[in-house]
Design a protein around this motif. Structure first.
Motif, short mmCIF file in Angstrom:
data_model
loop_
_atom_site.label_atom_id
_atom_site.label_comp_id
_atom_site.label_asym_id
_atom_site.label_seq_id
_atom_site.Cartn_x
_atom_site.Cartn_y
_atom_site.Cartn_z
N TYR A 1 0.73 -1.31 0.08
CA TYR A 1 -0.09 0.15 -0.28
C TYR A 1 0.71 1.35 -0.20
CZ TYR A 1 -3.91 2.72 1.20
OH TYR A 1 -4.70 4.41 0.86
N THR A 2 0.99 2.18 -1.19
CA THR A 2 1.94 2.68 -1.73
C THR A 2 1.32 4.16 -2.13
OG1 THR A 2 4.30 1.43 -0.63
CG2 THR A 2 4.24 4.43 -2.09
N PRO A 3 0.72 5.09 -2.01
CA PRO A 3 0.08 5.89 -2.62
C PRO A 3 1.05 6.80 -3.75
CG PRO A 3 -0.36 6.42 -0.36
CD PRO A 3 1.02 5.74 -0.42
N VAL A 4 0.55 6.55 -5.10
CA VAL A 4 1.59 6.87 -6.02
C VAL A 4 0.82 7.77 -7.10
CG1 VAL A 4 3.02 5.31 -6.02
CG2 VAL A 4 1.41 5.07 -7.62
N GLN A 5 1.12 8.52 -8.17
CA GLN A 5 0.85 9.81 -8.41
C GLN A 5 1.44 8.46 -9.95
OE1 GLN A 5 2.78 13.21 -9.98
NE2 GLN A 5 2.18 13.38 -7.71
N VAL A 6 0.84 8.95 -11.48
CA VAL A 6 1.50 8.46 -12.56
C VAL A 6 0.63 8.88 -13.95
CG1 VAL A 6 1.22 5.63 -14.10
CG2 VAL A 6 1.16 5.83 -12.03
N HIS A 7 2.16 9.14 -14.52
CA HIS A 7 1.97 10.62 -16.07
C HIS A 7 3.16 9.98 -17.10
CE1 HIS A 7 -0.07 13.61 -13.05
NE2 HIS A 7 1.32 13.45 -12.39
N PRO A 8 2.38 10.41 -17.71
CA PRO A 8 2.97 9.97 -18.99
C PRO A 8 4.29 10.18 -19.22
CG PRO A 8 1.17 11.66 -19.60
CD PRO A 8 0.73 10.89 -18.11
N TRP A 9 4.92 9.76 -19.74
CA TRP A 9 6.78 10.17 -20.02
C TRP A 9 6.95 10.08 -21.73
CZ3 TRP A 9 10.70 8.78 -22.23
CH2 TRP A 9 12.62 9.27 -22.35
N TYR A 10 6.82 11.08 -22.23
CA TYR A 10 6.87 11.34 -23.83
C TYR A 10 8.41 11.04 -24.12
CZ TYR A 10 1.68 12.28 -22.96
OH TYR A 10 0.89 12.11 -22.47
N GLU A 11 8.84 10.15 -25.01
CA GLU A 11 10.17 9.91 -25.77
C GLU A 11 9.70 10.84 -26.89
OE1 GLU A 11 7.62 5.91 -27.14
OE2 GLU A 11 7.88 7.00 -24.80
#
Length: 901
Positions: A709-719
């Motif tokens: 249980y770890t709160p995270v955020q996820v965002h796209p990374w664009y190559e």
């Protein structure tokens, strides 16, 4: 100068067959190894005579022979990066520890050990630190996987006792699998349950897991509860049992204590069932079904693992489970009981000999004065530690703060596995003396070592391990150690001698170490302690070498057991009163919560074909094809919310750290939850250590971290550009925004992504490639496409393809190009970027039989296949360990859906 003699362990003769034990999980499978010592080749089969697996092996076990290579091995002692002699290395370690102790006291040094050690290794490490250095500062990576189970057992039973046997899984009428993806993490046990269910269809299987994993393939009921709510669930069950007259009143009255207090707490948690169901995140009818089945089914086994243990409430979860078994008297009898399954091959052995900082050896405790005195007298250790040492997370906090100034890390990789891993990395960088003994030269942790000690690998070691059902098995050496590698027990004893403790560490063999440990377990025991190996107290070398797999206890006064042994069936426990203890527990939310900045809950765990930090499984190319890159699984609706695309890259950020991984869209995780595997590290990927994301929150009783249980955020990374590169040798240090590497037949396959434009990435990769006899090139600069191959003496040496984006296209076929001569068909495939028929089987699905996705789909379409049995008969997929069978069913369902559409 002290000379430490080493007599090599007798190993298998040429073309002989040796019975030994698998190197992976706590199932403890028996193996038959056919050994060719001249070529250092080993053929692996399951041992049908071993009670743990009865001949079955998983994909990892079947591939063990392919991992016995010299690639990446640590072959010689090193001090500050320079190769040196064993004597100099041992002197450096011993003098460094002695000087630190003299100046700062015994608590300024520490050992961090591992469930990869054998029992004999573990025993001597504990004896040296607690008995003669005089500090409790020895802890183990098993703290991260099962210490909550240890604490729960002690609270309920008065001892760290697993009461049951694997045969209970086949005799049960209901199996509850909670916090355990058994199909992937303990595949052989899963296959045993699956076979039993096929023979007895009335057997019910309940899976309790936030994710819908492959384990659900055999489930009659899946409860996808919210992460961390297990205590509320099992308190609800205990309350239901009381309300529906399902308590075994006779057993509770005669053999337990504190029932009323535990029931009151449970009823306060349970409340009204619809409200409880909403709190858990499941339907009310599902909860009713589970409670009703449990109440009505006497022969019930509850199997639990890391999903229960790895929590800030892990110990309470364990006791909530045990409370339900005590209340129904379902313990210690065939087909029933709580069953903790461990993650490592010798996690149990480490618990037995005192590998945890808060225990003495042989299941004895610091807070029992008679135990402390017994160990002191037995070891003749005037300096025996008087109090527990620091548990794993606290230990590395003490390294970070400078309280611990010398640490010896054995057979584990804390920079990759401990929570807040970047902090651990910095702590070791700043520590005055870091000693690492390992069989692998390059790991996240060995990179920070002042002294490296080459340890023998799995196939080179001799000793014992204990599996999850308390069964002691022999691990036998198959091959002589590579280079100057030595067994861990020998290394520990040699350092102890150098420190001046020679008399207490003068052993001629690992058999002598084991016999001493067995005598300690039996000393003044008389049935007062669960662990008793009295029958093994005076083994000859031949006796030791021929030990069969056998469960403890093995007291001298009782005949050797013939078959399974269970504990507590007589209702007698190891508490002061002799009664089993109910423990009052209440639901507590995880220590940290999601919020607007970190809105997703990260769960982590194993995948099917990999193990820990991949130092072993990563050597077998067939184990690297199923899930070849680090990834994060996320629900499609959440992916839409955060603009994430399947197969694209994303940055995952927590309050502690950051990772960059591939996105995998799946409805097997709930909304608001994500899953990321634990295996990738800085050797195999640019930035994919999941432990860097996990916080240092621990269970207050067990000290086990909250990995689920770890709160995270996820965002796209664009190559701006991507590359795929195959090479016969590993690349020198690769400076790229993203890369992941895996083994393929004949070499290595890299997937690379960069913020550079394709032409610039092409130039960078050219600079890393050694020129061959011939260079083949194709370029389409306007489209951002570049492909190059370097050929030496008719063989492809290195090649790469650059494009703006590859997306989800399969490029596993590139790895096949390193095998054999570089034929014209292979050249055309490489330069066109498209596989020919020979190289087009697709992403690997069945690791055992090397069957790919395209091969399976083609068979389904061409032959009209609609059953797994028919698909297996046509392609051989699923006829090895069986771990891929759920995925075969999913592929058939997808193909049939496509046809219907």
């Amino acid at each position: 100068m002290t000379v430490h003699r080493y007599e090599p362990i007798p190993t298998a003769q040429a073309e002989s067959t040796v019975q030994t034990t698998c190197a992976y999980c706590g199932v403890g499978c028996g193996i038959k190894a056919t050994v060719n010592t001249e070529e250092r080749k080993v053929l692996i089969e399951g041992d049908e005579t071993h009670p743990a697996n009865l001949g079955r092996l998983c994909s990892k076990g079947l591939a063990l022979g392919e991992t016995l290579v010299d690639t990446g091995r640590l072959l010689h002692p090193k001090v500050h990066g320079e190769q040196t002699s064993w004597n100099h290395a041992l002197q450096t370690v011993a003098q460094g520890f002695v000087d630190t102790i003299v100046e700062h006291g015994p608590d300024s040094v520490a050992f961090y050990v591992s469930g990869q050690l054998l029992t004999e290794d573990y025993y001597l490490a504990n004896k040296l630190m607690k008995g003669f250095i005089g500090s409790g500062n020895i802890d183990t990576n098993s703290r991260l996987c099962m210490s909550s189970s240890v604490a729960g057992h002690k609270r309920a039973f008065g001892s760290d006792t697993v009461p049951g046997c694997y045969t209970d899984l086949e005799q049960a009428d209901m199996i509850v699998l909670t916090g355990s993806n058994l199909a992937w993490c303990h595949p052989v046990l899963f296959q045993r349950i699956k076979a039993a269910k096929q023979q007895r269809p009335h057997m019910k299987v309940v899976v309790i897991d936030p994710r819908r994993t492959d384990t659900c393939d055999i489930a009659d009921l899946h409860l996808p509860i919210h992460p961390g709510t297990d205590v509320a669930l099992f308190n609800g069950l205990l309350s239901y049992l009381a309300q529906h007259n399902a308590i075994d009143e006779d057993f509770v009255q005669a053999h337990t204590e504190h029932f009323t207090e535990a029931l009151v707490a449970a009823m306060e948690d349970a409340g009204q069932r619809p409200v409880l169901a909403e709190q858990l995140g499941v339907a009310d009818y599902q909860l009713e079904t589970f409670f009703q089945w449990y109440a009505q089914t006497e022969k019930t086994v509850t199997v639990y693992s890391q999903g229960v243990n790895q929590s800030t409430a892990g110990t309470d979860k364990v006791n909530a489970i045990i409370n339900c078994h005590l209340a129904t008297g379902r313990i210690g009898r065939p087909g029933m009981g709580p069953f903790s399954v461990t993650g490592q091959p010798n996690a149990m052995g480490g618990r037995e000999v005192g590998g945890l900082a808060n225990t003495l050896a042989a299941h004895m405790e610091f807070d029992h004065p008679e135990h402390w005195q017994l160990v002191r007298d037995f070891w003749k250790a005037d300096n025996l530690a008087t109090r527990p040492g620091l548990k794993a997370v606290d230990m590395f906090d003490a390294v970070a703060s400078g309280k611990i100034k010398a640490i010896w890390i054995m057979a584990t990789n804390p920079v990759m596995s401990l929570p807040n891993a970047d902090k651990v990395k910095q702590a070791l960088k700043d520590c005055p003396l870091v000693v690492v003994s390992d069989c692998i030269e390059d790991t996240d942790t060995t990179r920070l070592a002042d002294v490296l000690l080459p340890a023998a690998g799995w196939a080179e070691k001799s000793g014992t391990v204990t599996n999850s059902e308390r069964r002691i098995s022999r691990q036998r050496a198959l091959l002589p150690p590579l280079g100057e590698a030595r067994p861990d027990w020998w290394i520990i004893a040699a350092v102890a001698k150098q420190m001046g403790y020679g008399r207490a560490f003068d052993y001629a063999s690992e058999a002598e170490v084991f016999s001493e440990y067995a005598r300690l377990t039996a000393t003044d025991n008389n049935g007062t302690r669960d662990l008793d190996l009295g029958h093994y107290s005076h083994l000859t070398l031949n006796d030791y070498d021929s030990l069969p797999p056998r469960q403890w206890p093995l007291p001298t006064k009782a005949p050797l057991p013939d078959g399974d042994q269970r504990l507590f069936g007589d209702g007698v426990f190891f508490t002061p009163s002799g009664r089993g203890r109910f423990v009052s527990v209440r639901y507590r939310a995880p220590a940290t919560q999601v919020d607007s900045h970190y809105p997703l809950t990260l769960n982590t765990g194993r995948i099917r074909d990999q193990w820990h930090s991949m130092t072993r499984t990563g050597l077998a190319s067939r184990l690297c094809g199923h899930l070849p890159e680090p990834f994060i699984s996320i629900h499609p609706k959440d992916a839409g919310r955060y603009q994430l695309k399947d197969g694209a890259l994303a940055d995952v950020t927590s309050r502690q750290g950051q990772a960059r991984v591939r996105v995998q869209l799946t409805d097997q995780v709930n909304l608001g939850e994500v899953f990321m595997p634990m295996h990738w590290n800085d050797v195999h990927a640019s930035r994919a250590r999941v432990a860097a994301l996990v916080g240092e929150y621990v269970d207050p009783t067990s000290g086990q971290p909250e990995n689920k249980y770890t709160p995270v955020q996820v965002h796209p990374w664009y190559e701006q550009a991507e590359a795929l590169l195959v090479s016969r040798t590993p690349l020198p240090e690769l400076d790229a925004d993203y890369w992941a590497m895996r083994r393929v037949n004949g070499g290595y396959l890299y997937r690379i992504a960069s913020e550079q434009h394709p032409a610039d990435l092409d130039k960078q990769l050219q600079s890393l490639c050694q020129q061959g006899d011939q260079q083949l090139a194709f370029g389409h600069p306007e489209r951002g496409e570049f492909r190059r191959a370097f050929v030496r003496e008719g063989q492809l040496y290195i090649a790469f393809s650059v494009a703006k984006q590859f997306g989800t296209r399969d490029f596993s076929w590139l790895g096949d190009l390193l095998e054999g001569d570089f034929a014209a068909t292979a050249m055309r495939a490489l330069l066109s970027g498209k596989p020919d028929q020979q190289h087009s089987q697709g992403k690997l699905v069945c690791a055992c039989k090397q069957v790919g996705y395209n091969t399976l789909c083609n068979a389904i379409r061409e032959k009209g296949i609609d059953t797994v049995d028919a698909l297996s008969a046509e392609t051989t997929a699923g006829t090895g360990c069986g771990s891929c069978l759920p995925e075969l069913e999913q592929i058939i369902a997808r193909e049939r859906a496509h046809e219907a559409a």
